[in-house]
Write a protein that holds these residues in place. Sequence first.
Motif, PDB file in Angstrom:
ATOM      1  N   GLY A   1      15.557 -18.678 -35.072  1.00  0.00           N
ATOM      2  CA  GLY A   1      15.347 -17.449 -34.317  1.00  0.00           C
ATOM      3  C   GLY A   1      16.275 -16.352 -34.789  1.00  0.00           C
ATOM      4  O   GLY A   1      17.455 -16.599 -35.008  1.00  0.00           O
ATOM      5  N   PRO A   2      15.762 -15.129 -34.986  1.00  0.00           N
ATOM      6  CA  PRO A   2      16.647 -14.007 -35.272  1.00  0.00           C
ATOM      7  C   PRO A   2      17.324 -13.523 -33.992  1.00  0.00           C
ATOM      8  O   PRO A   2      16.657 -13.274 -32.989  1.00  0.00           O
ATOM      9  N   ALA A   3      18.653 -13.415 -34.028  1.00  0.00           N
ATOM     10  CA  ALA A   3      19.383 -12.946 -32.851  1.00  0.00           C
ATOM     11  C   ALA A   3      19.159 -11.432 -32.708  1.00  0.00           C
ATOM     12  O   ALA A   3      19.072 -10.723 -33.689  1.00  0.00           O
ATOM     13  N   ILE A   4      18.970 -10.922 -31.528  1.00  0.00           N
ATOM     14  CA  ILE A   4      19.080 -11.618 -30.257  1.00  0.00           C
ATOM     15  C   ILE A   4      17.700 -12.064 -29.761  1.00  0.00           C
ATOM     16  O   ILE A   4      17.555 -13.107 -29.141  1.00  0.00           O
ATOM     17  N   GLY A   5      16.680 -11.283 -30.069  1.00  0.00           N
ATOM     18  CA  GLY A   5      15.381 -11.485 -29.443  1.00  0.00           C
ATOM     19  C   GLY A   5      14.753 -12.844 -29.655  1.00  0.00           C
ATOM     20  O   GLY A   5      14.045 -13.347 -28.790  1.00  0.00           O
ATOM     21  N   GLY A   6      15.006 -13.456 -30.812  1.00  0.00           N
ATOM     22  CA  GLY A   6      14.368 -14.733 -31.103  1.00  0.00           C
ATOM     23  C   GLY A   6      15.116 -15.952 -30.614  1.00  0.00           C
ATOM     24  O   GLY A   6      14.607 -17.074 -30.722  1.00  0.00           O
ATOM     25  N   LEU A   7      16.331 -15.767 -30.067  1.00  0.00           N
ATOM     26  CA  LEU A   7      17.134 -16.936 -29.679  1.00  0.00           C
ATOM     27  C   LEU A   7      16.450 -17.802 -28.631  1.00  0.00           C
ATOM     28  O   LEU A   7      16.305 -19.014 -28.810  1.00  0.00           O
ATOM     29  N   ILE A   8      16.056 -17.192 -27.527  1.00  0.00           N
ATOM     30  CA  ILE A   8      15.499 -17.976 -26.422  1.00  0.00           C
ATOM     31  C   ILE A   8      14.131 -18.564 -26.788  1.00  0.00           C
ATOM     32  O   ILE A   8      13.912 -19.771 -26.604  1.00  0.00           O
ATOM     33  N   PRO A   9      13.183 -17.778 -27.327  1.00  0.00           N
ATOM     34  CA  PRO A   9      11.901 -18.412 -27.668  1.00  0.00           C
ATOM     35  C   PRO A   9      12.024 -19.472 -28.760  1.00  0.00           C
ATOM     36  O   PRO A   9      11.309 -20.475 -28.722  1.00  0.00           O
ATOM     37  N   ALA A  10      12.925 -19.278 -29.726  1.00  0.00           N
ATOM     38  CA  ALA A  10      13.101 -20.310 -30.754  1.00  0.00           C
ATOM     39  C   ALA A  10      13.652 -21.585 -30.139  1.00  0.00           C
ATOM     40  O   ALA A  10      13.200 -22.693 -30.455  1.00  0.00           O
ATOM     41  N   TYR A  11      14.622 -21.446 -29.251  1.00  0.00           N
ATOM     42  CA  TYR A  11      15.211 -22.628 -28.608  1.00  0.00           C
ATOM     43  C   TYR A  11      14.171 -23.382 -27.784  1.00  0.00           C
ATOM     44  O   TYR A  11      14.024 -24.605 -27.906  1.00  0.00           O
TER      45      TYR A  11
ATOM     46  N   VAL B   1      11.805 -24.536 -42.798  1.00  0.00           N
ATOM     47  CA  VAL B   1      12.059 -23.834 -41.547  1.00  0.00           C
ATOM     48  C   VAL B   1      10.840 -23.030 -41.130  1.00  0.00           C
ATOM     49  O   VAL B   1      10.057 -22.569 -41.969  1.00  0.00           O
ATOM     50  N   LEU B   2      10.695 -22.892 -39.835  1.00  0.00           N
ATOM     51  CA  LEU B   2       9.668 -22.042 -39.251  1.00  0.00           C
ATOM     52  C   LEU B   2      10.393 -21.044 -38.350  1.00  0.00           C
ATOM     53  O   LEU B   2      11.194 -21.433 -37.504  1.00  0.00           O
ATOM     54  N   ILE B   3      10.150 -19.778 -38.577  1.00  0.00           N
ATOM     55  CA  ILE B   3      10.829 -18.706 -37.838  1.00  0.00           C
ATOM     56  C   ILE B   3      10.071 -18.443 -36.548  1.00  0.00           C
ATOM     57  O   ILE B   3       8.834 -18.377 -36.539  1.00  0.00           O
ATOM     58  N   VAL B   4      10.802 -18.281 -35.445  1.00  0.00           N
ATOM     59  CA  VAL B   4      10.183 -17.939 -34.165  1.00  0.00           C
ATOM     60  C   VAL B   4      10.785 -16.632 -33.667  1.00  0.00           C
ATOM     61  O   VAL B   4      12.009 -16.513 -33.515  1.00  0.00           O
ATOM     62  N   GLU B   5       9.931 -15.659 -33.433  1.00  0.00           N
ATOM     63  CA  GLU B   5      10.323 -14.333 -32.946  1.00  0.00           C
ATOM     64  C   GLU B   5       9.648 -14.097 -31.608  1.00  0.00           C
ATOM     65  O   GLU B   5       8.655 -14.746 -31.281  1.00  0.00           O
TER      66      GLU B   5
END
Length: 199
Positions: free
Chosen positions: A73-83, A116-120
Amino acid sequence: MKTQEVLDIFNQAGAILHGHFILTSGRHSAVYLQKAHVFMYAELTEKLCRALAEKIREFLAGRQEDLPDYLVGPAIGGLIPAYETARQLHLPAIWVEREQGRFRLRRFPIKQGARVLIVEDIVTTGLSVRETVEAMQEAGAKIVAAACILNRSGGKAEIGVPLISLADYAVPSYAADNLPPALAAMPAVKPGSRPASSN
């Protein structure tokens, strides 16, 4: 999960705002999707990310060689959905964060060639995803794909890898020097997590 169901969750959380907004891309819009209001609620976040995880499973079906080792996840926006999406997929979640203005993988050692798979959270121009792709390639990773909860680009975002979106919700956006008169007459606010781009 259909697009309207995703939007219903955003509405339930009070996350669809109307006014005059400057997006992270530097473009202007009359609608802002304040996903942080959704991520305040674990049960709503879980619903969205469970559905996104299912779309990722469908994308990866029969592609054993592309099964990711990590979600990023790209910080900050992707942190929670990636987790949360990683939790649904039983995978580890890692993140990139800004260091001197550029995304870097700072906290996590990964093997060369790790998949890796990126989640945004939301994709508009795809800039954060492109920057994450670059950071992970510099770290030696193989990028399988990217995924997002909402793609508001109308299919125009170029990210260089396949994009899996839970919902597509095209919202008009405008260059700063080409605003509709009604939008130009309203004061603009910048609600995002980083300064607006000049691109």
